[in-house]
Motif scaffolding. Structure first.
Motif, PDB file in Angstrom:
ATOM      1  N   SER A   2      36.439   4.345 -11.919  1.00  0.00           N
ATOM      2  CA  SER A   2      35.448   3.588 -12.681  1.00  0.00           C
ATOM      3  C   SER A   2      36.084   2.905 -13.877  1.00  0.00           C
ATOM      4  N   LYS A 130      41.732  11.415 -16.443  1.00  0.00           N
ATOM      5  CA  LYS A 130      40.542  12.223 -16.724  1.00  0.00           C
ATOM      6  C   LYS A 130      39.445  11.894 -15.724  1.00  0.00           C
ATOM      7  N   ASP A 131      39.288  10.626 -15.420  1.00  0.00           N
ATOM      8  CA  ASP A 131      38.288  10.208 -14.438  1.00  0.00           C
ATOM      9  C   ASP A 131      38.594  10.790 -13.058  1.00  0.00           C
ATOM     10  N   LYS A 132      39.864  10.790 -12.673  1.00  0.00           N
ATOM     11  CA  LYS A 132      40.267  11.324 -11.371  1.00  0.00           C
ATOM     12  C   LYS A 132      40.069  12.829 -11.281  1.00  0.00           C
ATOM     13  N   ASN A 134      37.534  14.332 -11.730  1.00  0.00           N
ATOM     14  CA  ASN A 134      36.176  14.521 -11.210  1.00  0.00           C
ATOM     15  C   ASN A 134      35.295  15.430 -12.050  1.00  0.00           C
ATOM     16  N   GLY A 135      35.157  15.085 -13.305  1.00  0.00           N
ATOM     17  CA  GLY A 135      34.194  15.771 -14.149  1.00  0.00           C
ATOM     18  C   GLY A 135      34.615  17.117 -14.687  1.00  0.00           C
ATOM     19  N   SER A 136      35.848  17.526 -14.432  1.00  0.00           N
ATOM     20  CA  SER A 136      36.270  18.796 -15.008  1.00  0.00           C
ATOM     21  C   SER A 136      36.340  18.644 -16.531  1.00  0.00           C
ATOM     22  N   MET A 147      47.795  13.328  -9.292  1.00  0.00           N
ATOM     23  CA  MET A 147      46.909  12.198  -9.572  1.00  0.00           C
ATOM     24  C   MET A 147      47.716  10.969  -9.985  1.00  0.00           C
TER      25      MET A 147
END
Length: 182
Positions: A2, A130-132, A134-136, A147
């Motif tokens: 995103s 951070k986006d990769k 996945n919400g951690s 990543m």
């Protein structure tokens, strides 16, 4: 992924603590201030930190500083911020012990700050990683090197050689610090 408006001056990475600045007299400044002050999460970004980041979606933030006892032989950093529950935290990170294949985002931010690269592209790399994740949360462990290699592969597939070179340099900077632990 995103990310919006990459390479366009003034446009942010989606979901991160940045926004396009405009001088628009139609906006009511007081209404904007009131709206920001009624937010549930307080943003703590320190311009004096080596590296600062804020995640708008989770409300998390991190500011990386050199610890008082920092030295070349003792590369210790202090990470201060707000967690996803709105609680302030402070964590000491010895980057000589951080394994980028399994570390928290706060540890990765300290390792990233240790490279000395403070460019906008470096900020973008950390935001995308951070986006990769996945919400951690900032405190959950993830494999940030996998990543990063995935991003490198994506840039090669797309023929984005500027992006490829940027991620390759970032990976090499991180590995030059972490090579003894991998």
């Amino acid at each position: 992924m995103s990310v919006n408006g990459i390479g366009t001056a003034g446009y942010p990475v989606a979901g991160y603590g940045a926004r396009k600045s405009e001088n628009n007299t139609k906006n009511d400044f007081r209404a904007n201030v009131k709206e920001v002050s009624s937010a549930t999460n307080v943003v703590h970004i320190d311009p004096d930190a080596l590296f600062s980041i804020h995640h708008v979606k989770t409300g998390e933030s991190a500011n990386v500083y050199r610890a008082d006892d920092y030295s070349e032989d003792n590369p210790v950093y202090l990470v201060k911020g707000v967690d996803k529950n709105g609680n302030e935290y402070e964590k000491t990170v010895d980057v000589s012990k951080v394994n980028p294949n399994s570390c928290s985002y706060t540890e990765m931010l300290a390792l990233n700050a240790h490279t000395g690269n403070k460019s906008d592209s470096n900020f973008l790399t950390m935001s995308i990683l951070k986006d990769k994740a996945n919400g951690s949360s900032y405190h959950e462990k993830a494999d940030y090197m996998s990543m990063a290699y995935e991003l490198l592969k994506d840039m090669k597939t797309l023929g984005n050689w500027d992006g490829y070179l940027r991620y390759d340099k970032w990976i090499n900077d991180i590995l030059s610090i972490s090579k003894k632990r991998l």
